[in-house]
Design an enzyme around this catalytic site. Structure first.
Site, PDB file in Angstrom:
ATOM      1  N   CYS A  94     -26.781   9.251  10.258  1.00 19.53           N
ATOM      2  CA  CYS A  94     -26.932   8.115   9.343  1.00 19.53           C
ATOM      3  C   CYS A  94     -26.267   8.433   8.011  1.00 19.53           C
ATOM      4  CB  CYS A  94     -28.404   7.783   9.115  1.00 19.53           C
ATOM      5  SG  CYS A  94     -29.319   9.089   8.269  1.00 19.53           S
ATOM      6  N   CYS A 100     -27.392  11.525   6.111  1.00 21.02           N
ATOM      7  CA  CYS A 100     -26.732  12.770   6.545  1.00 21.02           C
ATOM      8  C   CYS A 100     -25.435  12.973   5.770  1.00 21.02           C
ATOM      9  CB  CYS A 100     -26.411  12.712   8.035  1.00 21.02           C
ATOM     10  SG  CYS A 100     -27.821  12.535   9.127  1.00 21.02           S
ATOM     11  N   ASP A 110       9.785  -6.456 -10.476  1.00 20.39           N
ATOM     12  CA  ASP A 110      11.119  -6.015 -10.871  1.00 20.39           C
ATOM     13  C   ASP A 110      12.144  -6.894 -10.154  1.00 20.39           C
ATOM     14  OD1 ASP A 110      13.021  -4.105 -12.056  1.00 20.39           O
ATOM     15  OD2 ASP A 110      13.422  -3.600  -9.964  1.00 20.39           O
ATOM     16  N   ASP A 161      11.137  -0.883  -6.791  1.00 24.72           N
ATOM     17  CA  ASP A 161      11.682  -0.027  -5.730  1.00 24.72           C
ATOM     18  C   ASP A 161      12.532   1.116  -6.243  1.00 24.72           C
ATOM     19  OD1 ASP A 161      13.887  -1.544  -6.590  1.00 24.72           O
ATOM     20  OD2 ASP A 161      14.855  -1.322  -4.634  1.00 24.72           O
ATOM     21  N   ASP A 203      11.473   2.542 -11.798  1.00 23.74           N
ATOM     22  CA  ASP A 203      10.237   1.767 -11.732  1.00 23.74           C
ATOM     23  C   ASP A 203       9.010   2.657 -11.590  1.00 23.74           C
ATOM     24  OD1 ASP A 203      11.642  -0.667 -11.802  1.00 23.74           O
ATOM     25  OD2 ASP A 203      11.959  -0.630  -9.644  1.00 23.74           O
TER      26      ASP A 203
END
Length: 726
Positions: free
Chosen positions: A13, A16, A420, A621, A625
């Site tokens: 559970c 634990c 961008d 990308d 950036d």
């Protein structure tokens, strides 16, 4: 500092998981520990040896198996073996419990008196109940003992206490003939809890379908050439710089470069783009993509855990194993849940025995047992991680990789998105858009051929756009070129097929005294559309001009529209001049434009939006950036971009399509809604169920069934995310 991952056995559970996480986190040399109850995994950042961490886990009452990139199959087999053992235990419990159920139901539906009398015989019920209690239920006793020994308490403590009380009370009455027995209650509770665990285990297994689907994409063998001999070998034996042969219809085994031959490759598993991509010598190919119709040789460049697919699988596993901040609520509750329930059960017994049903030990015991049995920390422990697992898995199916649960949670709070321009909104690659003839002595084809033949020796992106434009139009690039020269920042000059050709800017034409027959308004009209214009002259006469543009991605406008409909404020950021920037922004429907922004200033622009109270996502990308991606609340890197940008981002959009950004936010919102539903019902279940049981309105059998159902319902609700429509 090492990052180690272990498969944990023995957790029953959330209590634990919370106790184990605390024990490992407090061990000297451990910087961070994270236990994922749903995956049964422990991730540790530590300076100590792996064996030492395993010893800490063992001392806490559980067992740990160290995992690496090659042990997924072993861990999976371990899960399957655990489910098989659980099925066997459940079968035993069901076989011995059924006669007890039949006897209990016989009182309500009627039956042969002699048979019912035999089935109600206390010694007969004792014989049936004992294997269920101590054989099928052994795991609860063992787990409870280990838990208490290490100073904690878990769900097994509740089950062991509740069923033992009912069994021992019945045993006492059997031996001394004092009163009623409740063997069926103890046996059925154990049976129902085992059934719940089995259903939960099967359902939880389905939450990792995304990982299994990714693993199934891998090729199993590769055809390699070694010492001039071709042979099929297992994928694991391929090494870097091996020469491989890929035949039509086969999966490409590993990442590499085509060295001979050509074909079309289906990369839809990576990019989502259904149209096959033509590949020839020098082109990169990715493992697990499909070779369609040609045969080629390739040189292996990345194998094993370094391939793109392996990195995607690792990213998904890391995300599924991480915690979202919202899980802190469930963890805090789970840590104190079981002790609180034991105390509440004791109070329930005392309240009934000394007041509500004075002296009635049977009534007091049954109500206290019902309290112990209905309490379920499992539902709380599963509420968040199962949704995270399914949500990130669904994202992976759509080419969206979340770095972790925290990033998945943060994305649903976004109020603004900064895009961008180059490579995010646009393709990031110049494309020839217009060929305009000024001098009627030359055709469009002749002008483009002269320009392309001259530019084929240039590495400038604009030159490559002209060359590719000619090739795409079926124009040949044959012919002799002499006197080729690059005029820095202005263009090129060359002698092509005996003609003196000049290609470049208006300034270059003026410097070369080229006679112009073009109106300035014609150039300005194209430039107003965001295009770069290059003039072409033969000798001293201007004969035409070429326009090149970084075109907008085909789904960019639709994505921006959807983001705005979702209530997000959209900004475009670029280093381009304001006129070009506004032209592109207009094409995709963006009103907020930040133009002429230097790479180092992008971070500041993002921070300004955050300071204005907005929760900001940044999508980009390029290397420039990366700082802005890291500064944003959520950074989204286009998978077609640089490794630096991807490493800095919280989310990677593998296909490089802005539609992935829309999908990422939708997945985040749906996942967080799902988590809140799970937490609400898990909390409500216990808040309502425990008092109802204490009030004497539930038998232990009904309480056991309700407890089993609560965990299963949470997992099934999380699995609905697999069908999420984007």
């Amino acid at each position: 500092m090492l990052t180690l991952t272990y498969k944990i056995s023995g957790m029953s559970c959330a209590a634990c998981a919370a106790r184990l996480e605390k024990a490992v986190a407090e061990h000297p040399g451990v910087r961070r520990a994270n236990v994922n109850f749903a995956l049964a995994k422990l991730t540790v950042e530590t300076e100590v040896a792996a064996e030492e961490i395993a010893a800490v886990v063992s001392a806490t009452g559980y067992s740990a198996t160290l995992l690496d990139e090659n042990s997924r199959a072993v861990a999976s087999k371990g899960d399957e073996e655990g489910l098989r053992q659980l099925k066997g235990t459940l079968f035993l419990a069901v076989m011995f419990s059924l006669p007890l159920v039949a006897g209990m139901l016989g009182d309500y539906i009627g039956g042969h008196g002699a048979i019912l009398a035999f089935m109600h015989n206390a010694y007969f019920q004792l014989v049936l109940a004992t294997p269920v209690q101590f054989v099928a239920g052994y795991q609860f006793y063992r787990d409870a003992f280990l838990s208490l020994k290490s100073g904690g308490a878990n769900m097994s403590v509740l089950v062991a206490l509740g069923t033992s009380a009912a069994y021992l009370f019945s045993f006492y009455h059997t031996v001394f003939g004092k009163g009623m027995v409740y063997y069926e209650s103890a046996a059925l509770v154990i049976t129902l809890v085992l059934l719940g665990r089995l259903l939960e285990g099967v359902s939880r297994g389905r939450t990792t379908d995304a990982i299994r689907a990714l693993l199934s994409l891998e090729a199993k063998t590769a055809r390699v050439i070694r010492d001039g001999v071709e042979a099929d070998i297992p994928l694991e034996e391929v090494i870097v710089n091996d020469t491989l042969i890929v035949r039509p219809g086969e999966k490409i085994p590993v990442d590499g470069v085509v060295i001979q031959g050509s074909s079309a490759v289906d990369e839809s598993m990576l990019t989502g783009e259904s149209i096959p991509i033509d590949k020839g010598a020098g082109d990169q190919v990715i493992g697990a993509t499909i070779n369609k119709n040609g045969m080629f040789k390739m040189l292996a460049s990345k194998v094993g855990k370094d391939t793109v697919l392996a990195q995607i699988i690792k990213a998904v596993e890391d995300a599924q194993g991480s915690k979202a901040p919202i899980q802190r609520v469930a963890d805090a509750v789970a840590a104190y849940f079981v002790p609180a329930v034991v105390v509440f059960a004791a109070l329930t017994f005392g309240l009934w025995y000394f007041w509500l049903a004075e002296g009635n030990v049977e009534q007091a015991l049954l109500n206290a047992t019902a309290v112990l049995v209905i309490a379920c920390p499992c539902a709380l422990g599963l509420a968040t991680p199962t949704s995270i697992m399914v949500g990130t898995g669904r994202g992976a199916e759509l080419g969206i990789l979340f770095k972790g649960g925290a990033q998945l949670e943060k994305a649903h709070k976004l109020t603004a998105v900064v895009l961008d321009k180059t490579g995010t909104i646009t393709c990031g690659k110049p494309v020839l858009t217009d060929v305009i003839v000024i001098d009627g002595a030359y055709s469009t084809t002749e002008i483009l051929q002269l320009a392309a033949v001259a530019e084929k020796y240039s590495e400038h992106p604009l030159a490559q756009a002209i060359v590719e434009g000619a090739i795409n139009r079926g124009i040949g690039l044959g012919g002799t070129v002499t006197d080729f020269a690059v005029v820095a920042g202005a263009g090129v000059t060359a002698t092509v097929l005996g003609k003196s050709v000049i290609i470049g800017t208006r300034r270059l034409m003026e410097e070369r005294s080229v006679l112009s027959g073009i109106e300035a308004s014609q150039l300005e009209a194209l430039e107003a559309e965001g295009k770069t214009v290059m003039l072409i002259a033969i000798g001293k006469t201007l004969v035409g001009f070429l326009a090149v543009a970084d075109t907008v991605k085909k789904n960019a406008r639709q994505a921006v529209d959807e983001l705005q409909q979702m209530g997000l404020e959209i900004w475009m950021i670029t280093g381009d001049n304001i006129r070009t920037a506004q032209t592109v922004a207009k094409q995709v429907g963006i009103e907020n434009v930040m133009a002429e922004v230097l790479p180092e200033d992008k971070v500041q622009k993002v921070k300004q939006l955050i300071q204005n109270g907005k929760v900001v996502a940044m999508a980009g990308d390029g290397i420039n950036d990366a700082p802005a991606l890291a500064a944003a609340d959520v950074g989204l890197a286009m998978g077609t971009g640089t490794d630096v940008a991807i490493a800095a981002a919280d989310v990677t959009l593998i296909g490089g399509d802005l539609g992935g950004l829309v999908s990422a936010i939708k997945i985040s919102r749906a996942t967080m809604k799902n988590i809140k539903q799970n937490l609400f019902w898990a909390l409500v279940y216990n808040v309502v169920g425990i008092p109802v049981a204490a009030a004497g309105l539930l038998s232990p059998v009904v309480a056991g069934g309700a407890m089993a159902f609560s965990s299963v319902s949470v997992v099934l609700n999380a699995l609905r995310l697999r069908k999420l429509r984007i």
